[in-house]
Design a protein around this motif. Structure first.
Motif, PDB file in Angstrom:
ATOM      1  N   ASN A  52       0.826  -1.202   0.000  1.00  0.00           N
ATOM      2  CA  ASN A  52       0.000   0.000   0.000  1.00  0.00           C
ATOM      3  C   ASN A  52       0.865   1.259   0.000  1.00  0.00           C
ATOM      4  O   ASN A  52       0.602   2.220  -0.732  1.00  0.00           O
ATOM      5  CB  ASN A  52      -0.923  -0.009   1.212  1.00  0.00           C
ATOM      6  CG  ASN A  52      -1.852   1.183   1.236  1.00  0.00           C
ATOM      7  OD1 ASN A  52      -2.623   1.390   0.317  1.00  0.00           O
ATOM      8  ND2 ASN A  52      -1.754   1.984   2.280  1.00  0.00           N
ATOM      9  N   VAL A  53       1.915   1.261   0.819  1.00  0.00           N
ATOM     10  CA  VAL A  53       2.831   2.403   0.856  1.00  0.00           C
ATOM     11  C   VAL A  53       3.497   2.596  -0.506  1.00  0.00           C
ATOM     12  O   VAL A  53       3.548   3.709  -1.052  1.00  0.00           O
ATOM     13  CB  VAL A  53       3.903   2.198   1.948  1.00  0.00           C
ATOM     14  CG1 VAL A  53       5.068   3.176   1.766  1.00  0.00           C
ATOM     15  CG2 VAL A  53       3.289   2.358   3.332  1.00  0.00           C
ATOM     16  N   LEU A  54       4.003   1.507  -1.078  1.00  0.00           N
ATOM     17  CA  LEU A  54       4.789   1.607  -2.302  1.00  0.00           C
ATOM     18  C   LEU A  54       3.932   2.005  -3.505  1.00  0.00           C
ATOM     19  O   LEU A  54       4.430   2.622  -4.457  1.00  0.00           O
ATOM     20  CB  LEU A  54       5.495   0.277  -2.572  1.00  0.00           C
ATOM     21  CG  LEU A  54       6.486  -0.154  -1.487  1.00  0.00           C
ATOM     22  CD1 LEU A  54       6.986  -1.563  -1.758  1.00  0.00           C
ATOM     23  CD2 LEU A  54       7.662   0.822  -1.411  1.00  0.00           C
ATOM     24  N   ILE A  55       2.655   1.656  -3.474  1.00  0.00           N
ATOM     25  CA  ILE A  55       1.778   1.942  -4.617  1.00  0.00           C
ATOM     26  C   ILE A  55       1.061   3.278  -4.458  1.00  0.00           C
ATOM     27  O   ILE A  55       0.907   4.039  -5.418  1.00  0.00           O
ATOM     28  CB  ILE A  55       0.753   0.800  -4.783  1.00  0.00           C
ATOM     29  CG1 ILE A  55       1.469  -0.492  -5.208  1.00  0.00           C
ATOM     30  CG2 ILE A  55      -0.327   1.166  -5.803  1.00  0.00           C
ATOM     31  CD1 ILE A  55       0.607  -1.728  -5.117  1.00  0.00           C
ATOM     32  N   ASN A  56       0.651   3.601  -3.222  1.00  0.00           N
ATOM     33  CA  ASN A  56      -0.263   4.736  -3.031  1.00  0.00           C
ATOM     34  C   ASN A  56       0.353   5.973  -2.397  1.00  0.00           C
ATOM     35  O   ASN A  56      -0.278   7.030  -2.381  1.00  0.00           O
ATOM     36  CB  ASN A  56      -1.473   4.290  -2.195  1.00  0.00           C
ATOM     37  CG  ASN A  56      -2.324   3.275  -2.931  1.00  0.00           C
ATOM     38  OD1 ASN A  56      -2.553   3.404  -4.127  1.00  0.00           O
ATOM     39  ND2 ASN A  56      -2.776   2.248  -2.222  1.00  0.00           N
ATOM     40  N   HIS A  57       1.573   5.875  -1.853  1.00  0.00           N
ATOM     41  CA  HIS A  57       2.207   7.068  -1.303  1.00  0.00           C
ATOM     42  C   HIS A  57       2.712   7.916  -2.478  1.00  0.00           C
ATOM     43  O   HIS A  57       3.568   7.481  -3.269  1.00  0.00           O
ATOM     44  CB  HIS A  57       3.370   6.671  -0.389  1.00  0.00           C
ATOM     45  CG  HIS A  57       3.956   7.807   0.381  1.00  0.00           C
ATOM     46  ND1 HIS A  57       4.790   8.741  -0.199  1.00  0.00           N
ATOM     47  CD2 HIS A  57       3.822   8.172   1.688  1.00  0.00           C
ATOM     48  CE1 HIS A  57       5.162   9.623   0.720  1.00  0.00           C
ATOM     49  NE2 HIS A  57       4.584   9.299   1.870  1.00  0.00           N
ATOM     50  N   ARG A  58       2.188   9.142  -2.599  1.00  0.00           N
ATOM     51  CA  ARG A  58       2.394   9.905  -3.837  1.00  0.00           C
ATOM     52  C   ARG A  58       3.873  10.104  -4.158  1.00  0.00           C
ATOM     53  O   ARG A  58       4.319   9.884  -5.286  1.00  0.00           O
ATOM     54  CB  ARG A  58       1.678  11.256  -3.716  1.00  0.00           C
ATOM     55  CG  ARG A  58       1.584  12.018  -5.024  1.00  0.00           C
ATOM     56  CD  ARG A  58       0.681  13.217  -4.879  1.00  0.00           C
ATOM     57  NE  ARG A  58      -0.663  12.836  -4.472  1.00  0.00           N
ATOM     58  CZ  ARG A  58      -1.603  13.712  -4.123  1.00  0.00           C
ATOM     59  NH1 ARG A  58      -1.322  15.012  -4.103  1.00  0.00           N
ATOM     60  NH2 ARG A  58      -2.804  13.308  -3.777  1.00  0.00           N
ATOM     61  N   TYR A  59       4.646  10.540  -3.176  1.00  0.00           N
ATOM     62  CA  TYR A  59       6.052  10.840  -3.434  1.00  0.00           C
ATOM     63  C   TYR A  59       6.861   9.559  -3.656  1.00  0.00           C
ATOM     64  O   TYR A  59       7.651   9.459  -4.601  1.00  0.00           O
ATOM     65  CB  TYR A  59       6.637  11.638  -2.259  1.00  0.00           C
ATOM     66  CG  TYR A  59       8.113  11.926  -2.396  1.00  0.00           C
ATOM     67  CD1 TYR A  59       8.595  12.726  -3.425  1.00  0.00           C
ATOM     68  CD2 TYR A  59       9.028  11.387  -1.489  1.00  0.00           C
ATOM     69  CE1 TYR A  59       9.958  12.992  -3.557  1.00  0.00           C
ATOM     70  CE2 TYR A  59      10.391  11.655  -1.604  1.00  0.00           C
ATOM     71  CZ  TYR A  59      10.841  12.458  -2.643  1.00  0.00           C
ATOM     72  OH  TYR A  59      12.180  12.710  -2.768  1.00  0.00           O
ATOM     73  N   LEU A  60       6.658   8.560  -2.787  1.00  0.00           N
ATOM     74  CA  LEU A  60       7.442   7.325  -2.908  1.00  0.00           C
ATOM     75  C   LEU A  60       7.108   6.587  -4.203  1.00  0.00           C
ATOM     76  O   LEU A  60       7.993   5.983  -4.826  1.00  0.00           O
ATOM     77  CB  LEU A  60       7.204   6.432  -1.691  1.00  0.00           C
ATOM     78  CG  LEU A  60       7.712   6.985  -0.360  1.00  0.00           C
ATOM     79  CD1 LEU A  60       7.385   6.029   0.774  1.00  0.00           C
ATOM     80  CD2 LEU A  60       9.211   7.272  -0.402  1.00  0.00           C
TER      81      LEU A  60
END
Length: 366
Positions: free
Chosen positions: A115-123
């Motif tokens: 979820n972090v890798l797909i949905n965090h805008r900057y990352l």
């Protein structure tokens, strides 16, 4: 003048249940040219792991993520760590790297990380999720999938499945049945042997949610909706904390603790301890991994590794991986009080009083 950001860095997620062989696979991959200039992030269960000491050849490019609660703070720790990694790279404080590999704890649900890798805008702009590699133990894999929802999620999230220990599995038909089950759970994932070329494991192409099983899309949607707001503790708070808990994440009865010994131990004493521990509490022992200082071999420790009652052949290391020369055994257990094991350990060491295990138990009630 504004500068365009550099091309996104490929990122591989390496997962798999306790003892499946992730660290062994990672050590092999890191020797391959395909993983030159790689940064490795290791997430270990409860700040007491040893795996980061056993990863070879990436001394300056290894970052330890020790999450007190593997299903919660991993989200916050991962964001902070990846942002800091990019900041150091952009400022020239570390050399440019070509790839990042995240090795998860064996108890990790991959959904929060994805979820972090797909949905965090900057990352998502700076990293390209380039594949999920899940390691599956051919000896224990079927029983693990039956007992642990995390293992199912790890398989369903994968682009590549690596089937380890098939050569030591006692039942060839059980291995064939496991392969069929993996293919049914995740029809799009290639099932590869542990000696598969590195190029066939990394570089799977941009992770495409649309071609993953429907269950994964459901889990990720639920993860996005939660957004981390139900956690009432900070990302770096590794103490006791209370929060609402998804019971499918990991079992509240699972806990980790470490046993230590200052003085060297005779090999026969350790073998007797292991034999009694396995015969008395074997069904509740998920994982034992450690470095044992043997009286007979003072120059380097014995690396011991047991998974669900099976003790793999110990390896005598030629030197200690760090300055700590104590024996250290990390145990991950289910429904077993660490004090029971600590008393047994103390008895074998001839201690007058039972030792308190250094406990990092995760007793979540939510």
């Amino acid at each position: 003048m504004s500068q365009l950001p550099p091309p996104p860095v490929p990122l591989t997620l390496l997962t798999g249940f306790l003892g499946a062989g992730k660290t062994t696979l990672l050590n092999r991959l890191l020797k391959d040219e395909a993983l030159a200039d790689t940064v490795v992030l290791v997430n270990e269960f409860g700040e007491i792991g040893l795996d980061h000491l056993l990863i070879e050849g990436v001394e300056d490019n290894l970052i330890l993520l020790a999450s007190g609660c593997l299903c919660c703070t991993i989200r916050d720790d991962l964001i902070v760590t990846l942002e800091d990694l990019l900041r150091r790279r952009d400022n020239g404080r570390i050399a440019p790297f070509k790839r990042v590999v995240i090795e998860t704890t064996g108890l990790a649900d991959p959904a929060p990380i994805l979820n972090v890798l797909i949905n965090h805008r900057y990352l998502a702009m700076r990293f390209k999720l380039d594949g999920v590699v899940t390691v599956v133990d051919a000896v224990n894999g079927g029983a693990t999938l039956d007992a642990h929802p995390e293992a199912l999620r790890q398989v369903i999230a994968a682009d590549r499945l690596v089937l380890t220990k098939a050569e030591i599995a006692p039942d060839a038909e059980a291995v064939a049945a496991l392969r069929r089950r993996l293919a049914e759970l995740n029809p799009g994932a290639a099932i590869l042997p542990p000696d598969a070329p590195a190029g066939s494991l990394v570089g799977a192409g941009l992770y495409d949610i649309a071609h993953r099983p429907g269950e994964l899309r459901h889990w990720l949607a639920a993860e996005t909706l939660e957004g981390g707001h139900h956690h009432d503790h900070a990302g770096h708070d590794h103490g006791d904390h209370h929060h609402h808990h998804d019971v499918n994440r990991h079992d509240a009865s699972i806990r980790a603790f470490v046993l230590t010994a200052e003085e060297p131990i005779r090999q026969a004493t350790f073998e007797l301890f292991w034999t009694l521990l396995r015969s008395t509490h074997g069904s509740r022992l998920l994982r034992l991994k450690g470095l044992v200082s043997l009286a007979e071999q003072p120059d380097g420790p014995l690396l011991v590794h047991a998974v669900q009652q099976v003790l793999h052949p110990p390896v005598q290391l030629s030197a200690w991986p760090d300055a700590d020369r104590r024996s250290r055994l990390v145990l991950i257990v289910r429904d077993l009080d660490e004090e029971v094991v600590a008393r047994l350990w103390s008895a074998f060491l001839g201690r007058a009083a039972p030792a308190q295990a250094e406990s990092h138990a995760h007793r979540h009630h939510g």
